[in-house]
Design a protein around this motif. Structure first.
Motif, PDB file in Angstrom:
ATOM      1  N   GLY A 475      58.681 -41.631  21.829  1.00  9.90           N
ATOM      2  CA  GLY A 475      59.192 -40.295  21.527  1.00  9.90           C
ATOM      3  C   GLY A 475      58.035 -39.323  21.388  1.00  9.90           C
ATOM      4  O   GLY A 475      56.876 -39.636  21.697  1.00  9.90           O
ATOM      5  N   GLY A 476      58.334 -38.132  20.923  1.00 10.39           N
ATOM      6  CA  GLY A 476      57.288 -37.127  20.773  1.00 10.39           C
ATOM      7  C   GLY A 476      56.698 -36.683  22.086  1.00 10.39           C
ATOM      8  O   GLY A 476      55.477 -36.494  22.210  1.00 10.39           O
ATOM      9  N   ASN A 477      57.533 -36.493  23.086  1.00 10.09           N
ATOM     10  CA  ASN A 477      57.068 -36.099  24.418  1.00 10.09           C
ATOM     11  C   ASN A 477      56.982 -34.575  24.490  1.00 10.09           C
ATOM     12  O   ASN A 477      57.841 -33.900  25.067  1.00 10.09           O
ATOM     13  N   THR A 478      55.920 -34.044  23.903  1.00 12.55           N
ATOM     14  CA  THR A 478      55.823 -32.603  23.720  1.00 12.55           C
ATOM     15  C   THR A 478      54.459 -32.069  24.100  1.00 12.55           C
ATOM     16  O   THR A 478      53.446 -32.769  24.064  1.00 12.55           O
ATOM     17  N   LEU A 479      54.451 -30.770  24.438  1.00 14.56           N
ATOM     18  CA  LEU A 479      53.227 -29.998  24.621  1.00 14.56           C
ATOM     19  C   LEU A 479      53.127 -29.042  23.445  1.00 14.56           C
ATOM     20  O   LEU A 479      54.140 -28.486  23.007  1.00 14.56           O
ATOM     21  N   HIS A 480      51.905 -28.795  22.955  1.00 12.87           N
ATOM     22  CA  HIS A 480      51.730 -27.996  21.750  1.00 12.87           C
ATOM     23  C   HIS A 480      50.757 -26.849  21.974  1.00 12.87           C
ATOM     24  O   HIS A 480      49.733 -27.001  22.651  1.00 12.87           O
ATOM     25  N   ALA A 481      51.073 -25.714  21.360  1.00 14.23           N
ATOM     26  CA  ALA A 481      50.177 -24.562  21.403  1.00 14.23           C
ATOM     27  C   ALA A 481      49.078 -24.673  20.365  1.00 14.23           C
ATOM     28  O   ALA A 481      47.981 -24.142  20.553  1.00 14.23           O
ATOM     29  N   SER A 482      49.374 -25.333  19.265  1.00 12.12           N
ATOM     30  CA  SER A 482      48.441 -25.417  18.145  1.00 12.12           C
ATOM     31  C   SER A 482      48.308 -26.862  17.691  1.00 12.12           C
ATOM     32  O   SER A 482      49.272 -27.620  17.721  1.00 12.12           O
ATOM     33  N   PRO A 483      47.118 -27.284  17.238  1.00  6.07           N
ATOM     34  CA  PRO A 483      45.866 -26.507  17.215  1.00  6.07           C
ATOM     35  C   PRO A 483      45.332 -26.254  18.625  1.00  6.07           C
ATOM     36  O   PRO A 483      45.505 -27.071  19.523  1.00  6.07           O
ATOM     37  N   SER A 484      44.685 -25.118  18.777  1.00  5.59           N
ATOM     38  CA  SER A 484      44.166 -24.712  20.077  1.00  5.59           C
ATOM     39  C   SER A 484      43.061 -25.679  20.524  1.00  5.59           C
ATOM     40  O   SER A 484      42.343 -26.218  19.687  1.00  5.59           O
ATOM     41  N   PRO A 485      42.913 -25.887  21.842  1.00  6.11           N
ATOM     42  CA  PRO A 485      43.666 -25.301  22.942  1.00  6.11           C
ATOM     43  C   PRO A 485      44.998 -26.016  23.168  1.00  6.11           C
ATOM     44  O   PRO A 485      45.193 -27.131  22.661  1.00  6.11           O
ATOM     45  N   PRO A 486      45.920 -25.407  23.917  1.00  6.79           N
ATOM     46  CA  PRO A 486      47.209 -26.054  24.194  1.00  6.79           C
ATOM     47  C   PRO A 486      47.006 -27.434  24.797  1.00  6.79           C
ATOM     48  O   PRO A 486      46.112 -27.632  25.634  1.00  6.79           O
ATOM     49  N   HIS A 487      47.836 -28.367  24.398  1.00  5.22           N
ATOM     50  CA  HIS A 487      47.576 -29.765  24.759  1.00  5.22           C
ATOM     51  C   HIS A 487      48.847 -30.593  24.711  1.00  5.22           C
ATOM     52  O   HIS A 487      49.800 -30.230  24.027  1.00  5.22           O
ATOM     53  N   PRO A 488      48.866 -31.712  25.433  1.00  7.45           N
ATOM     54  CA  PRO A 488      49.973 -32.659  25.302  1.00  7.45           C
ATOM     55  C   PRO A 488      49.796 -33.486  24.031  1.00  7.45           C
ATOM     56  O   PRO A 488      48.671 -33.768  23.606  1.00  7.45           O
ATOM     57  N   ALA A 489      50.898 -33.857  23.414  1.00  7.95           N
ATOM     58  CA  ALA A 489      50.838 -34.742  22.254  1.00  7.95           C
ATOM     59  C   ALA A 489      50.246 -36.082  22.663  1.00  7.95           C
ATOM     60  O   ALA A 489      50.389 -36.531  23.806  1.00  7.95           O
ATOM     61  N   HIS A 490      49.581 -36.738  21.719  1.00  3.98           N
ATOM     62  CA  HIS A 490      48.992 -38.053  22.006  1.00  3.98           C
ATOM     63  C   HIS A 490      50.067 -39.036  22.455  1.00  3.98           C
ATOM     64  O   HIS A 490      49.834 -39.848  23.367  1.00  3.98           O
ATOM     65  N   SER A 491      51.240 -38.949  21.842  1.00  2.00           N
ATOM     66  CA  SER A 491      52.318 -39.868  22.225  1.00  2.00           C
ATOM     67  C   SER A 491      52.760 -39.634  23.667  1.00  2.00           C
ATOM     68  O   SER A 491      53.129 -40.586  24.370  1.00  2.00           O
ATOM     69  N   LEU A 492      52.731 -38.392  24.135  1.00  2.00           N
ATOM     70  CA  LEU A 492      53.071 -38.106  25.533  1.00  2.00           C
ATOM     71  C   LEU A 492      52.006 -38.689  26.463  1.00  2.00           C
ATOM     72  O   LEU A 492      52.340 -39.305  27.491  1.00  2.00           O
ATOM     73  N   LEU A 493      50.735 -38.524  26.108  1.00  2.00           N
ATOM     74  CA  LEU A 493      49.669 -39.094  26.936  1.00  2.00           C
ATOM     75  C   LEU A 493      49.804 -40.609  27.047  1.00  2.00           C
ATOM     76  O   LEU A 493      49.687 -41.177  28.136  1.00  2.00           O
ATOM     77  N   MET A 494      50.040 -41.261  25.907  1.00  2.60           N
ATOM     78  CA  MET A 494      50.164 -42.717  25.937  1.00  2.60           C
ATOM     79  C   MET A 494      51.402 -43.157  26.712  1.00  2.60           C
ATOM     80  O   MET A 494      51.379 -44.182  27.404  1.00  2.60           O
ATOM     81  N   THR A 495      52.473 -42.385  26.630  1.00  2.00           N
ATOM     82  CA  THR A 495      53.674 -42.719  27.398  1.00  2.00           C
ATOM     83  C   THR A 495      53.383 -42.664  28.892  1.00  2.00           C
ATOM     84  O   THR A 495      53.769 -43.565  29.649  1.00  2.00           O
ATOM     85  N   LEU A 496      52.690 -41.620  29.331  1.00  2.00           N
ATOM     86  CA  LEU A 496      52.361 -41.500  30.753  1.00  2.00           C
ATOM     87  C   LEU A 496      51.433 -42.621  31.198  1.00  2.00           C
ATOM     88  O   LEU A 496      51.584 -43.171  32.296  1.00  2.00           O
ATOM     89  N   ARG A 497      50.468 -42.958  30.356  1.00  2.00           N
ATOM     90  CA  ARG A 497      49.537 -44.040  30.710  1.00  2.00           C
ATOM     91  C   ARG A 497      50.269 -45.379  30.818  1.00  2.00           C
ATOM     92  O   ARG A 497      50.026 -46.156  31.751  1.00  2.00           O
ATOM     93  N   VAL A 498      51.157 -45.647  29.872  1.00  2.00           N
ATOM     94  CA  VAL A 498      51.904 -46.914  29.897  1.00  2.00           C
ATOM     95  C   VAL A 498      52.881 -46.944  31.067  1.00  2.00           C
ATOM     96  O   VAL A 498      53.052 -47.985  31.720  1.00  2.00           O
ATOM     97  N   LEU A 499      53.503 -45.821  31.370  1.00  2.00           N
ATOM     98  CA  LEU A 499      54.428 -45.778  32.500  1.00  2.00           C
ATOM     99  C   LEU A 499      53.735 -46.111  33.813  1.00  2.00           C
ATOM    100  O   LEU A 499      54.344 -46.694  34.723  1.00  2.00           O
ATOM    101  N   HIS A 500      52.476 -45.751  33.906  1.00  2.00           N
ATOM    102  CA  HIS A 500      51.737 -46.003  35.149  1.00  2.00           C
ATOM    103  C   HIS A 500      51.019 -47.348  35.149  1.00  2.00           C
ATOM    104  O   HIS A 500      50.247 -47.633  36.079  1.00  2.00           O
ATOM    105  N   LEU A 501      51.274 -48.167  34.154  1.00  2.00           N
ATOM    106  CA  LEU A 501      50.746 -49.530  34.138  1.00  2.00           C
ATOM    107  C   LEU A 501      51.839 -50.502  34.561  1.00  2.00           C
ATOM    108  O   LEU A 501      52.967 -50.405  34.072  1.00  2.00           O
ATOM    109  N   PRO A 502      51.548 -51.442  35.445  1.00  2.00           N
ATOM    110  CA  PRO A 502      52.547 -52.472  35.728  1.00  2.00           C
ATOM    111  C   PRO A 502      52.748 -53.349  34.495  1.00  2.00           C
ATOM    112  O   PRO A 502      51.831 -53.545  33.690  1.00  2.00           O
TER     113      PRO A 502
END
Length: 598
Positions: A475-502
């Motif tokens: 969960g937590g698949n979000t992009l955030h404005a704060s704290p600057s600079p705008p960024h993807p949530a860590h949980s979103l990054l890990m989800t994308l990384r895991v999705l691209h792993l067999p």
């Protein structure tokens, strides 16, 4: 119009002063045309001065209702026995996961119960109490009538839950179809998901309360279910959902389902997430009656835990790990030093901040660390940033007819849209960078992530879900404005990384143990390309919705006063489209510049 104006407010103050000793207020109701109704300081106040002292006796919860309520006693949630010296009441946060948010009856044994399995949680009980006041034969007058008279008497059409709950009366259906269509075409998929979550909670509570009206006396013998229907329960439920706060009641079971209290006066305080203008500190202290009976106890120094209005939404954790429903992940718990404060004997004292307050300065609360979409789905308004983009396009929850925009007396904040009594709108679209300063500026990309999950087979889905749950990134698949600079949530990054792993990857076990976050250069490239596609898709969809909303705005522009609410809501939807575009474009710019995300 209901009695939520000056007359109703004055009656409420009089009732509190006469019936509830200890009540004190240094605030007054501000009603200025073109500005939103709110509470302001009656005179210049210094740090530590009392803004409000609200006695426990005037609060509306199961403990105060029980002695004189017509609701059968066995339906009340049962409190835990407490010792004479200490209450072990404590509160976790008011948030819960989607599975926990499913409303169900609380099964607690009680000797007087004719239906031992039927127990109402605090939301259901308070909803039932309010709904009973709508009995056309006036058999259920409330001791809190003066307070209830100040509540909104209708949430149609401005609250989005009413867009997906069909009205009882056929003559209202045509207008409802317009709002239901707006729900379909004017909102993002993530916003609709949040509204659907609110609807699910309402429908579950509604089914339980209808059973109570059909099966429990005296309601059964009075055939009260014919008099109090879905519309009355919807009104009552929304008042509880948008106005209750969380106070320890010492009721067993999940605390997020059994700690809701309606507190007169506090629901007149408007929301802001701007720390520079959030006004009161809140202290809990023993009610005077409690202090008199415990002469050996020192006066409470009181907890300074923050209180947020209202207590919902009761949903899942936010991307940064805090829980929704509060800004800092905590409810109104008791410090160890304050555990002599008994549930039902806790007064609330709102204290002036260190900076003091000028005469006429408005008091603000933060309702919780919520995104625009969450605020809109739960409360019917969204927050908009400081100049040169706006303050708050918040819907006045006390007004049935007009939607107004927040503005401060000193002119330091302006609005994206000004909606006056004629519904004229003056959008300010020159600069959108204000969205990047929003404390809780957010874009929820869960619908896009769900599409990616659908491409995985069932076994792979389950295995990767367990990995993400194990590292706290489900969960937590979000992009955030704060704290600057705008960024993807860590949980979103890990989800994308895991999705691209067999699923057979030897790196997956190390990810599941939290030993690695960065997998490999090729995996990172794939994850970033997917993130880029998601951001571009979100921008495209937001631009499309914005054009649809703009066309609808033109359609109602020359209509009568009755369309004021439509114009105001459309401005909010345009603002949310703008927020989505600004944050996604800022993340895209970082991706194009080759910046790394940790």
């Amino acid at each position: 119009m209901n009695k939520s104006g000056e007359q109703g407010y004055e009656s409420l103050i009089k009732w509190l002063e006469e019936k509830h000793p200890g009540f004190k207020s240094n605030l007054y109701l501000r009603e200025v045309p073109g500005l939103e109704r709110g509470l302001t300081s009656s005179h210049k106040l210094q740090a530590g001065d009392t803004l409000l002292h609200i006695p426990s006796t005037c609060m509306l919860n199961p403990l105060t209702l029980l002695p004189n309520s017509p609701i059968p006693k066995h339906l009340f949630p049962q409190t835990q026995p407490s010792s004479s010296s200490s209450s072990k009441a404590s509160v976790s946060n008011t948030s819960r996961s989607p599975s926990e948010a499913k409303r169900a009856r609380i099964s607690l044994s009680t000797s007087s119960s004719s239906s031992p399995s039927r127990k109402l949680d605090t939301t259901q009980l308070l909803t039932l109490h309010l709904a009973l006041t709508k009995d056309p034969k006036h058999r259920y007058e409330s001791d809190w009538k003066v307070y209830i008279d100040t509540l909104p008497q209708s949430f149609r059409p401005w609250h989005p839950l009413t867009w997906v709950v069909k009205p009882d009366l056929d003559e209202d259906e045509e207008d409802w179809k317009w709002w239901n269509c707006l729900y379909q075409i004017g909102l993002s998929e993530s916003a609709k998901m949040k509204i659907d979550d609110v609807r699910e909670r309402f429908e579950k509570d509604y089914e339980i309360l209808i059973e109570v009206l059909k099966e429990e006396d005296p309601f059964k013998s009075q055939n009260l279910v014919k008099e109090i229907g879905k519309e009355e329960i919807l009104w009552a439920w929304l008042n509880v959902n948008t106005r209750s706060i969380s106070i320890p009641l010492n009721i067993p079971g999940p605390s997020e389902r059994n700690n809701h209290t309606l507190v007169p006066i506090m629901d007149f305080i408007n929301h802001s997430s701007d720390p520079s203008i959030i006004t009161p500190r809140v202290k809990q202290l023993a009610a005077p009656s409690r202090q008199r009976t415990r002469s050996t106890s020192k006066p409470s120094t009181a907890s300074t835990d923050s209180v947020f209005l209202p207590s919902p939404p009761l949903t899942n954790a936010s991307a940064n790990g805090s829980r929704l429903g509060t800004a800092n992940g905590t409810g109104i718990g008791l410090r160890k030093a304050d555990q002599h404060l008994l549930p039902g004997k806790i007064d609330l004292r709102l204290v002036c901040p260190d900076r003091g307050l000028d005469e006429g300065e408005e008091v603000f609360f933060e309702y919780g660390g919520h995104s625009s979409e969450m605020l809109f789905a739960e409360y019917g308004f969204c927050e908009i940033p400081k100049t040169p983009v706006p303050t708050s396009s918040k819907r006045d929850l006390h007004d049935e007819t007009d939607i107004k925009v927040e503005g401060l007396n000193d002119g330091s904040l302006t609005s994206v849209t000004q909606v006056n009594r004629d519904g004229d709108q003056k959008p300010n679209d020159e600069d959108t960078t204000g969205w990047l300063t929003m404390r809780y500026g957010e874009v929820d990309v869960t619908p896009y992530i769900r599409e990616l999950w659908d491409e995985q087979d069932d076994e792979e889905q389950e295995e990767k879900k367990q990995v993400l749950e194990g590292i706290g990134c489900w969960g937590g698949n979000t992009l955030h404005a704060s704290p600057s600079p705008p960024h993807p949530a860590h949980s979103l990054l890990m989800t994308l990384r895991v999705l691209h792993l067999p699923s057979t990857s030897p790196r997956l076990p190390n990810v599941s143990k939290g030993l690695v976050t960065y997998v490999s250069p090729s995996n990172e490239t794939s994850a970033m390309l997917t993130l880029e596609d998601i951001c571009k898709g979100a921008v495209k969809n937001a631009e499309k919705r914005s054009k649809v909303v703009q066309r609808l705005d033109v359609d109602v522009k020359d209509k009568l006063q009755s369309d004021t609410e439509k114009k105001g809501i459309l401005q909010m939807l345009k603002a949310m489209c703008q927020e989505e575009q600004v944050i996604c474009k800022a993340v895209l710019e970082r991706l194009e510049n080759g910046e790394e995300f940790s």
